[in-house]
Design a protein around this motif. Structure first.
Motif, PDB file in Angstrom:
ATOM      1  N   PHE A   1       0.843  -1.209   0.112  1.00  0.00           N
ATOM      2  CA  PHE A   1       0.067  -0.009  -0.066  1.00  0.00           C
ATOM      3  C   PHE A   1       0.837   1.241  -0.056  1.00  0.00           C
ATOM      4  O   PHE A   1       0.364   2.128  -0.714  1.00  0.00           O
ATOM      5  CB  PHE A   1      -0.916   0.061   1.112  1.00  0.00           C
ATOM      6  N   ASN A   2       2.105   1.158   0.517  1.00  0.00           N
ATOM      7  CA  ASN A   2       2.772   2.389   0.614  1.00  0.00           C
ATOM      8  C   ASN A   2       3.478   2.434  -0.912  1.00  0.00           C
ATOM      9  O   ASN A   2       3.310   3.856  -1.278  1.00  0.00           O
ATOM     10  CB  ASN A   2       4.233   2.001   1.360  1.00  0.00           C
ATOM     11  N   HIS A   3       3.646   1.825  -1.781  1.00  0.00           N
ATOM     12  CA  HIS A   3       3.997   1.793  -3.198  1.00  0.00           C
ATOM     13  C   HIS A   3       2.618   2.546  -3.957  1.00  0.00           C
ATOM     14  O   HIS A   3       2.970   3.372  -4.731  1.00  0.00           O
ATOM     15  CB  HIS A   3       4.432   0.647  -3.688  1.00  0.00           C
ATOM     16  N   ALA A   4       1.470   2.112  -3.345  1.00  0.00           N
ATOM     17  CA  ALA A   4       0.167   2.556  -4.137  1.00  0.00           C
ATOM     18  C   ALA A   4       0.153   4.191  -3.904  1.00  0.00           C
ATOM     19  O   ALA A   4       0.026   5.038  -4.575  1.00  0.00           O
ATOM     20  CB  ALA A   4      -0.941   1.862  -3.771  1.00  0.00           C
ATOM     21  N   ILE A   5       0.583   4.437  -2.546  1.00  0.00           N
ATOM     22  CA  ILE A   5       0.431   5.746  -1.839  1.00  0.00           C
ATOM     23  C   ILE A   5       1.769   6.663  -2.853  1.00  0.00           C
ATOM     24  O   ILE A   5       1.349   7.672  -3.186  1.00  0.00           O
ATOM     25  CB  ILE A   5       0.946   5.988  -0.427  1.00  0.00           C
ATOM     26  N   LEU A   6       2.865   6.138  -2.906  1.00  0.00           N
ATOM     27  CA  LEU A   6       3.870   6.738  -3.703  1.00  0.00           C
ATOM     28  C   LEU A   6       3.260   7.016  -5.164  1.00  0.00           C
ATOM     29  O   LEU A   6       3.503   8.193  -5.951  1.00  0.00           O
ATOM     30  CB  LEU A   6       5.196   5.783  -3.799  1.00  0.00           C
ATOM     31  N   GLU A   7       2.677   6.098  -5.642  1.00  0.00           N
ATOM     32  CA  GLU A   7       2.378   6.378  -7.346  1.00  0.00           C
ATOM     33  C   GLU A   7       1.204   7.345  -7.317  1.00  0.00           C
ATOM     34  O   GLU A   7       1.160   8.307  -8.125  1.00  0.00           O
ATOM     35  CB  GLU A   7       1.738   5.056  -7.675  1.00  0.00           C
ATOM     36  N   THR A   8       0.164   7.438  -6.214  1.00  0.00           N
ATOM     37  CA  THR A   8      -0.809   8.351  -6.110  1.00  0.00           C
ATOM     38  C   THR A   8      -0.357   9.754  -5.900  1.00  0.00           C
ATOM     39  O   THR A   8      -0.483  10.628  -6.744  1.00  0.00           O
ATOM     40  CB  THR A   8      -1.703   8.203  -5.086  1.00  0.00           C
ATOM     41  N   VAL A   9       0.718   9.677  -5.183  1.00  0.00           N
ATOM     42  CA  VAL A   9       1.246  11.232  -4.660  1.00  0.00           C
ATOM     43  C   VAL A   9       2.193  11.821  -6.154  1.00  0.00           C
ATOM     44  O   VAL A   9       1.931  12.714  -6.463  1.00  0.00           O
ATOM     45  CB  VAL A   9       2.228  11.074  -3.419  1.00  0.00           C
ATOM     46  N   THR A  10       2.972  10.791  -6.704  1.00  0.00           N
ATOM     47  CA  THR A  10       3.857  11.352  -7.544  1.00  0.00           C
ATOM     48  C   THR A  10       2.987  11.724  -8.788  1.00  0.00           C
ATOM     49  O   THR A  10       3.381  12.827  -9.364  1.00  0.00           O
ATOM     50  CB  THR A  10       4.763  10.237  -8.066  1.00  0.00           C
ATOM     51  N   GLU A  11       1.995  10.801  -9.290  1.00  0.00           N
ATOM     52  CA  GLU A  11       1.094  11.095 -10.241  1.00  0.00           C
ATOM     53  C   GLU A  11       0.289  12.503  -9.992  1.00  0.00           C
ATOM     54  O   GLU A  11      -0.051  13.322 -10.826  1.00  0.00           O
ATOM     55  CB  GLU A  11       0.035   9.995 -10.526  1.00  0.00           C
ATOM     56  N   SER A  12      -0.112  12.708  -9.059  1.00  0.00           N
ATOM     57  CA  SER A  12      -1.005  13.840  -8.597  1.00  0.00           C
ATOM     58  C   SER A  12      -0.148  15.275  -8.661  1.00  0.00           C
ATOM     59  O   SER A  12      -0.596  16.171  -9.317  1.00  0.00           O
ATOM     60  CB  SER A  12      -1.586  13.826  -7.038  1.00  0.00           C
ATOM     61  N   LEU A  13       1.204  14.909  -8.048  1.00  0.00           N
ATOM     62  CA  LEU A  13       1.791  16.462  -8.340  1.00  0.00           C
ATOM     63  C   LEU A  13       2.383  16.491  -9.697  1.00  0.00           C
ATOM     64  O   LEU A  13       2.297  17.739 -10.149  1.00  0.00           O
ATOM     65  CB  LEU A  13       3.218  16.012  -7.628  1.00  0.00           C
ATOM     66  N   ARG A  14       2.546  15.584 -10.492  1.00  0.00           N
ATOM     67  CA  ARG A  14       3.188  15.712 -11.738  1.00  0.00           C
ATOM     68  C   ARG A  14       2.019  16.106 -12.772  1.00  0.00           C
ATOM     69  O   ARG A  14       2.060  17.066 -13.574  1.00  0.00           O
ATOM     70  CB  ARG A  14       3.888  14.415 -12.499  1.00  0.00           C
ATOM     71  N   GLN A  15       0.726  15.815 -12.294  1.00  0.00           N
ATOM     72  CA  GLN A  15      -0.206  16.331 -13.203  1.00  0.00           C
ATOM     73  C   GLN A  15      -0.501  17.761 -12.966  1.00  0.00           C
ATOM     74  O   GLN A  15      -1.228  18.490 -13.738  1.00  0.00           O
ATOM     75  CB  GLN A  15      -1.546  15.482 -12.787  1.00  0.00           C
ATOM     76  N   GLU A  16      -0.100  18.476 -11.941  1.00  0.00           N
ATOM     77  CA  GLU A  16      -0.324  19.778 -11.271  1.00  0.00           C
ATOM     78  C   GLU A  16       0.872  20.672 -12.120  1.00  0.00           C
ATOM     79  O   GLU A  16       1.002  21.621 -12.073  1.00  0.00           O
ATOM     80  CB  GLU A  16      -0.165  19.848 -10.184  1.00  0.00           C
ATOM     81  N   GLY A  17       1.623  19.813 -12.970  1.00  0.00           N
ATOM     82  CA  GLY A  17       2.685  20.308 -13.565  1.00  0.00           C
ATOM     83  C   GLY A  17       4.243  20.704 -12.577  1.00  0.00           C
ATOM     84  O   GLY A  17       4.932  21.101 -13.085  1.00  0.00           O
ATOM     85  N   ASP A  18       4.046  20.152 -11.580  1.00  0.00           N
ATOM     86  CA  ASP A  18       5.365  20.150 -10.603  1.00  0.00           C
ATOM     87  C   ASP A  18       6.242  19.141 -10.902  1.00  0.00           C
ATOM     88  O   ASP A  18       5.946  18.200 -11.630  1.00  0.00           O
ATOM     89  CB  ASP A  18       4.711  19.804  -8.970  1.00  0.00           C
TER      90      ASP A  18
ATOM     91  N   VAL B   1       9.041  16.633  -9.721  1.00  0.00           N
ATOM     92  CA  VAL B   1       9.151  15.439  -8.683  1.00  0.00           C
ATOM     93  C   VAL B   1      10.241  14.513  -8.965  1.00  0.00           C
ATOM     94  O   VAL B   1      10.393  13.719  -9.923  1.00  0.00           O
ATOM     95  CB  VAL B   1       7.811  14.487  -8.803  1.00  0.00           C
ATOM     96  N   ILE B   2      10.850  14.413  -8.088  1.00  0.00           N
ATOM     97  CA  ILE B   2      12.174  13.390  -7.805  1.00  0.00           C
ATOM     98  C   ILE B   2      11.765  12.443  -6.636  1.00  0.00           C
ATOM     99  O   ILE B   2      11.455  12.730  -5.576  1.00  0.00           O
ATOM    100  CB  ILE B   2      13.522  14.042  -7.613  1.00  0.00           C
ATOM    101  N   VAL B   3      11.802  10.990  -6.985  1.00  0.00           N
ATOM    102  CA  VAL B   3      11.697  10.003  -6.266  1.00  0.00           C
ATOM    103  C   VAL B   3      12.919   9.444  -5.700  1.00  0.00           C
ATOM    104  O   VAL B   3      13.737   9.052  -6.570  1.00  0.00           O
ATOM    105  CB  VAL B   3      10.588   9.139  -6.802  1.00  0.00           C
ATOM    106  N   ARG B   4      13.117   9.164  -4.529  1.00  0.00           N
ATOM    107  CA  ARG B   4      14.499   8.414  -3.995  1.00  0.00           C
ATOM    108  C   ARG B   4      13.930   7.399  -3.346  1.00  0.00           C
ATOM    109  O   ARG B   4      13.471   7.452  -2.172  1.00  0.00           O
ATOM    110  CB  ARG B   4      15.446   9.378  -3.072  1.00  0.00           C
ATOM    111  N   ASP B   5      13.746   5.872  -3.761  1.00  0.00           N
ATOM    112  CA  ASP B   5      13.309   5.136  -3.441  1.00  0.00           C
ATOM    113  C   ASP B   5      14.574   4.511  -2.553  1.00  0.00           C
ATOM    114  O   ASP B   5      15.424   3.920  -3.392  1.00  0.00           O
ATOM    115  CB  ASP B   5      12.751   4.109  -4.606  1.00  0.00           C
ATOM    116  N   LEU B   6      14.705   4.483  -1.337  1.00  0.00           N
ATOM    117  CA  LEU B   6      15.898   3.858  -0.738  1.00  0.00           C
ATOM    118  C   LEU B   6      16.278   2.805  -0.778  1.00  0.00           C
ATOM    119  O   LEU B   6      17.394   2.353  -0.941  1.00  0.00           O
ATOM    120  CB  LEU B   6      15.727   4.242   1.019  1.00  0.00           C
ATOM    121  N   TYR B   7      15.312   1.760  -1.149  1.00  0.00           N
ATOM    122  CA  TYR B   7      15.633   0.334  -1.227  1.00  0.00           C
ATOM    123  C   TYR B   7      16.029   0.274  -2.712  1.00  0.00           C
ATOM    124  O   TYR B   7      16.974  -0.572  -2.901  1.00  0.00           O
ATOM    125  CB  TYR B   7      14.511  -0.660  -1.027  1.00  0.00           C
TER     126      TYR B   7
END
Length: 189
Positions: free
Chosen positions: A15-32, A34-40
């Motif tokens: 579910f954490n990964h679903a959160i990541l995908e939701t947040v990333t997509e929402s921010l990018r749709q706004e034109g922001d 986004v850099i993701v650092r997946d520590l694993y």
């Protein structure tokens, strides 16, 4: 706006990964941006070495500090394990939020060097929020993470989202949480 997402979960089907995908997509749709650092995924080494205690910083830490410096808003996504953040994320903070980069002391007074940046925390947990609040753990989490780490380093903490009772939640609950998160993350960034 420039967002850095620091994501910490070992499973891609969480579910954490679903959160990541939701947040990333929402921010990018706004034109922001986004850099993701997946520590694993990046194989971040969380163990603080002896030379780092004396101010020596490796290339991996310099790289991560450059992302933090770039960002206007840092979003942390992680599961709550043993009433705290995973060791991987704690090690990231130990190493990256180092003295002279994230904070310093000026005549004995602590100064947060990441002032002007915003932070949002999103964590999942298996207990209910009511259980954490009744035991005092909810307040302890806010004090240690929100205040003791982020505010200490100068961040303005926007919001701390908690998705609780994960193991007993239904698919419908999770979908509703993601829809809510998609709407509110933009409001709080």
């Amino acid at each position: 706006m420039k967002h850095l997402i620091i994501y910490t979960h070992p499973r891609k089907r969480s579910f954490n990964h679903a959160i990541l995908e939701t947040v990333t997509e929402s921010l990018r749709q706004e034109g922001d941006e986004v850099i993701v650092r997946d520590l694993y995924d990046i194989g971040f080494q969380p163990v603080l070495g002896p030379s780092e205690l004396l101010g020596g910083v490796g290339e991996d830490v310099v790289r991560e500090q450059s992302y933090v410096s770039w960002a206007e808003h840092v979003i942390f996504i992680y599961p709550l394990w043993w009433a705290g953040m995973p060791a991987m994320l704690k090690g990231y903070i130990d190493r990256v939020f180092s003295y002279g980069f994230a904070y310093k002391y000026d005549d004995g007074v602590q100064v947060g060097l990441l002032a002007g940046k915003k932070a949002t925390l999103i964590h999942t947990q298996n207990k209910s929020s009511e259980q954490y609040e009744a035991s005092g753990m909810g307040n302890a989490l806010r004090l240690t993470i929100d205040e003791g780490i982020l505010a200490y380093c100068g961040f303005e903490v926007n919001r701390h989202f908690v998705f609780d009772s994960i193991l007993s939640s239904t698919v419908e609950h999770r979908q509703a949480w993601l829809a809510q998160l998609s709407e509110t993350i933009l409001f709080h960034s």
